[in-house]
Design a protein around this motif. Structure first.
Motif, PDB file in Angstrom:
ATOM      1  N   THR A   8      10.339   1.428   5.622  1.00 38.55           N
ATOM      2  CA  THR A   8      10.419   0.813   4.278  1.00 38.55           C
ATOM      3  C   THR A   8      11.510   1.504   3.469  1.00 38.55           C
ATOM      4  OG1 THR A   8       8.047   0.428   4.393  1.00 38.55           O
ATOM      5  CG2 THR A   8       9.054   0.200   2.230  1.00 38.55           C
ATOM      6  N   SER A  25      -5.908  -1.903  -1.929  1.00 41.46           N
ATOM      7  CA  SER A  25      -6.722  -1.245  -0.892  1.00 41.46           C
ATOM      8  C   SER A  25      -7.805  -0.355  -1.498  1.00 41.46           C
ATOM      9  CB  SER A  25      -5.812  -0.379  -0.032  1.00 41.46           C
ATOM     10  OG  SER A  25      -5.183   0.595  -0.866  1.00 41.46           O
ATOM     11  N   ASP A  35       0.832  -1.189   0.000  1.00 40.42           N
ATOM     12  CA  ASP A  35       0.000   0.000   0.000  1.00 40.42           C
ATOM     13  C   ASP A  35       0.882   1.261   0.000  1.00 40.42           C
ATOM     14  OD1 ASP A  35      -2.784   0.630   0.002  1.00 40.42           O
ATOM     15  OD2 ASP A  35      -2.342   1.718   1.840  1.00 40.42           O
ATOM     16  N   LEU A  36       0.314   2.353  -0.503  1.00 40.16           N
ATOM     17  CA  LEU A  36       1.160   3.549  -0.687  1.00 40.16           C
ATOM     18  C   LEU A  36       1.769   4.076   0.611  1.00 40.16           C
ATOM     19  CD1 LEU A  36      -0.940   6.763  -1.523  1.00 40.16           C
ATOM     20  CD2 LEU A  36      -1.918   4.744  -0.483  1.00 40.16           C
ATOM     21  N   ASP A  37       0.988   3.993   1.726  1.00 40.79           N
ATOM     22  CA  ASP A  37       1.516   4.534   2.982  1.00 40.79           C
ATOM     23  C   ASP A  37       2.610   3.632   3.554  1.00 40.79           C
ATOM     24  OD1 ASP A  37      -0.032   6.912   3.105  1.00 40.79           O
ATOM     25  OD2 ASP A  37      -1.768   5.602   3.411  1.00 40.79           O
ATOM     26  N   MET A  38       2.438   2.326   3.355  1.00 41.65           N
ATOM     27  CA  MET A  38       3.497   1.400   3.785  1.00 41.65           C
ATOM     28  C   MET A  38       4.766   1.682   2.994  1.00 41.65           C
ATOM     29  SD  MET A  38       1.464  -2.199   3.949  1.00 41.65           S
ATOM     30  CE  MET A  38       2.648  -3.231   4.781  1.00 41.65           C
ATOM     31  N   GLU A  88       3.006   3.921  -9.893  1.00 43.61           N
ATOM     32  CA  GLU A  88       1.769   4.566  -9.440  1.00 43.61           C
ATOM     33  C   GLU A  88       0.586   3.807 -10.031  1.00 43.61           C
ATOM     34  OE1 GLU A  88       1.292   7.903  -8.076  1.00 43.61           O
ATOM     35  OE2 GLU A  88       3.439   8.139  -7.674  1.00 43.61           O
ATOM     36  N   LEU A 137      -6.971   2.438  -2.780  1.00 47.60           N
ATOM     37  CA  LEU A 137      -6.320   3.752  -2.835  1.00 47.60           C
ATOM     38  C   LEU A 137      -5.486   3.847  -4.109  1.00 47.60           C
ATOM     39  CD1 LEU A 137      -5.092   3.947   0.880  1.00 47.60           C
ATOM     40  CD2 LEU A 137      -7.028   5.180  -0.127  1.00 47.60           C
ATOM     41  N   GLY A 171      -1.875   5.322  -5.730  1.00 52.42           N
ATOM     42  CA  GLY A 171      -0.570   5.861  -5.339  1.00 52.42           C
ATOM     43  C   GLY A 171       0.533   4.923  -5.755  1.00 52.42           C
ATOM     44  N   LYS A 214       5.687   4.417   1.701  1.00 52.53           N
ATOM     45  CA  LYS A 214       6.261   5.725   2.056  1.00 52.53           C
ATOM     46  C   LYS A 214       6.842   5.739   3.468  1.00 52.53           C
ATOM     47  CE  LYS A 214       2.823   8.559   1.169  1.00 52.53           C
ATOM     48  NZ  LYS A 214       1.826   9.500   0.711  1.00 52.53           N
ATOM     49  N   HIS A 215       6.548   4.704   4.235  1.00 51.79           N
ATOM     50  CA  HIS A 215       6.958   4.708   5.648  1.00 51.79           C
ATOM     51  C   HIS A 215       8.493   4.741   5.759  1.00 51.79           C
ATOM     52  CE1 HIS A 215       7.386   3.582   9.840  1.00 51.79           C
ATOM     53  NE2 HIS A 215       6.115   3.941   9.987  1.00 51.79           N
TER      54      HIS A 215
END
Ligand code: CTP
Length: 401
Positions: free
Chosen positions: A134, A158, A125-128, A153, A160, A162, A130-131
């Motif tokens: 990671t 999910s 997922d995009l937030d993972m 992209e 979402l 990204g 970006k973490h």
């Protein structure tokens, strides 16, 4: 795409993108590779071993031990067997373990004992993605020499949108094929390349020459040496400079000098590429003193030079490939094919003289490559290094290296 004889381990981890891996396996197999799949235990929920083993034509491995017969899968043997390991999709969890040396499944232990190149294609997922952990883990893996196949992209599992979508199978397999192609595909091969013009002396201070700069032959030498070949570059007078541990350069002046140098290196060369613009004629007599100026008409009588490439093809053994260049001002394709046949060449590269930015002296070129099997490949106008890659690729395809 040619992956003939390459042994590739695909490590699949728990991610929805695992559904794309059967396509990667098909592309690898079609290109001639042997594929061994290792699934992490959690990946079983995302793609079935039956599909993977059918496509890879090998049992899929997950466990260290096969409880049914007590045999075990040696991660050390697997690591030694592989020419390359691709971990795709790689989850955030597996990346974290790879970065820190955790070895709690067969894929991770195989990675720890492998000596071959490792590629990893994240999918999450995009937030993972970006973490900071990671980002740090990817940096750590890259510092080990592993290569990331970056996610793209798009719409994610999910819902979402990204960055985090695993690259498409066609792109992944192309990246791997390009890697093999570019690394050491010509290792152990001897290649003779001629470059530049020749200068035929008229007297001690003057010569007959041509506009060849040598750029194409030098670019070919660079590219093929980068692919692991040992290159004997026989160069006529050229301003190009090259320094490479795999290239030995012999500087010559006349067509006859070039012929002598070619005779020396040809017998041990698996591939000979005559990109030099060799003079077809040379003065019959070369006075030892400078010809003095006069108001009278001067005639210089010319005799033909030796046709180097034709003389080499007469000596050619079955395991040798000879590539010529053609420079034509009219009926280009017809003349090039005629040269391919008359000179008994394996391939011929037709320079496009009409194209703005191609040919003599330019850093760019546009060529058409013909081979003895009647195949034809036309390039766009691009750098001579890129053209050299295209030519090398056609030679390799033709010769089945
Ligand atoms: N060549 C060669 N020896 C020569 C002339 C040319 O080995 N004395 C090689 C070139 O290096 C090239 C190929 O032959 O790979 C074709 O060269 P090109 O100049 O296009 O053709 P020629 O055979 O010289 O014929 P023409 O000039 O009449 O087109």
């Amino acid at each position: 795409m040619n992956l003939a004889g390459k042994k590739i381990i695909i490590g699949i981890t728990a991610s929805i993108a695992a559904y794309k891996i059967p396509f990667v396996i098909r592309l690898f197999k079609k290109a001639g590779a042997e594929v061994q799949v290792i699934l992490t235990p959690a990946a079983h929920d995302f793609v079935t071993p039956v599909t993977l083993s059918t496509l890879s034509e090998r049992p899929v491995l997950t466990e260290f031990f096969d409880k049914s017969d007590g045999s075990w899968s040696s991660h050390i043997d697997l690591g030694m067997w592989a020419d390359l390991i691709l971990v795709a999709p790689v989850s955030a969890n597996t990346m974290a373990k790879m970065a820190t040396g955790i070895a709690d499944n067969l894929l991770l232990t195989t990675l720890l004992s492998a000596r071959c190149p490792v590629f990893f294609a994240p999918a999450m997922d995009l937030d993972m993605f970006k973490h900071p952990t990671t980002i740090e883990n990817i940096k750590t893996l890259e510092s080990y020499g592993y290569t990331q196949i970056k996610p793209v992209e798009g719409e994610l599992a999910s819902g979402l949108k990204g960055c985090g979508r695993m690259e498409e199978p066609e792109i992944i397999s192309k990246i791997i094929a390009d890697f093999f192609f570019a690394s050491k595909i010509l290792k152990g091969k001897n290649i003779l390349i001629t470059a530049g013009p020749t200068h035929e002396s008229i007297d001690p201070v003057r010569y007959i020459g041509n506009h060849s700069s040598g750029k194409m032959g030098y670019a070919l030498s660079q590219v093929m040496a980068d692919m692991g070949a040992h290159v004997e570059l026989v160069s006529g007078p050229s301003n190009e400079i090259i320094s490479h541990k795999n290239i030995n350069i012999t500087k010559v002046t006349s067509a006859n000098d070039m012929y002598d140098a070619c005779l020396k290196y040809f017998p041990t060369s698996e591939i000979t590429i005559m990109s030099a613009a060799v003079a077809d004629f040379t003065p019959e007599h070369v006075p030892t003193e400078k010809i003095k100026k006069s108001n009278k008409l001067v005639n210089i009588s010319l005799k033909p030079t030796v046709d180097i490439i034709s003389s080499l093809t007469k000596k050619k053994k079955n395991n040798q490939i000879i590539v010529g260049f053609a420079l034509e001002t009219n009926d280009a394709e017809e003349n090039a094919i005629q040269k391919l046949n008359n000179k008994n060449l394996d391939l011929i590269v037709l320079n496009s003289l009409e194209e703005e930015g191609a040919g003599f002296g330019h850093d760019t070129n546009k060529v058409t490559i013909f081979n003895k099997n009647g195949e034809k490949v036309e390039t766009n106008l691009k750098s001579k290094i890129d053209i050299a890659h295209d030519i090398a690729s056609e030679i390799i395809k033709y010769s089945n290296f």
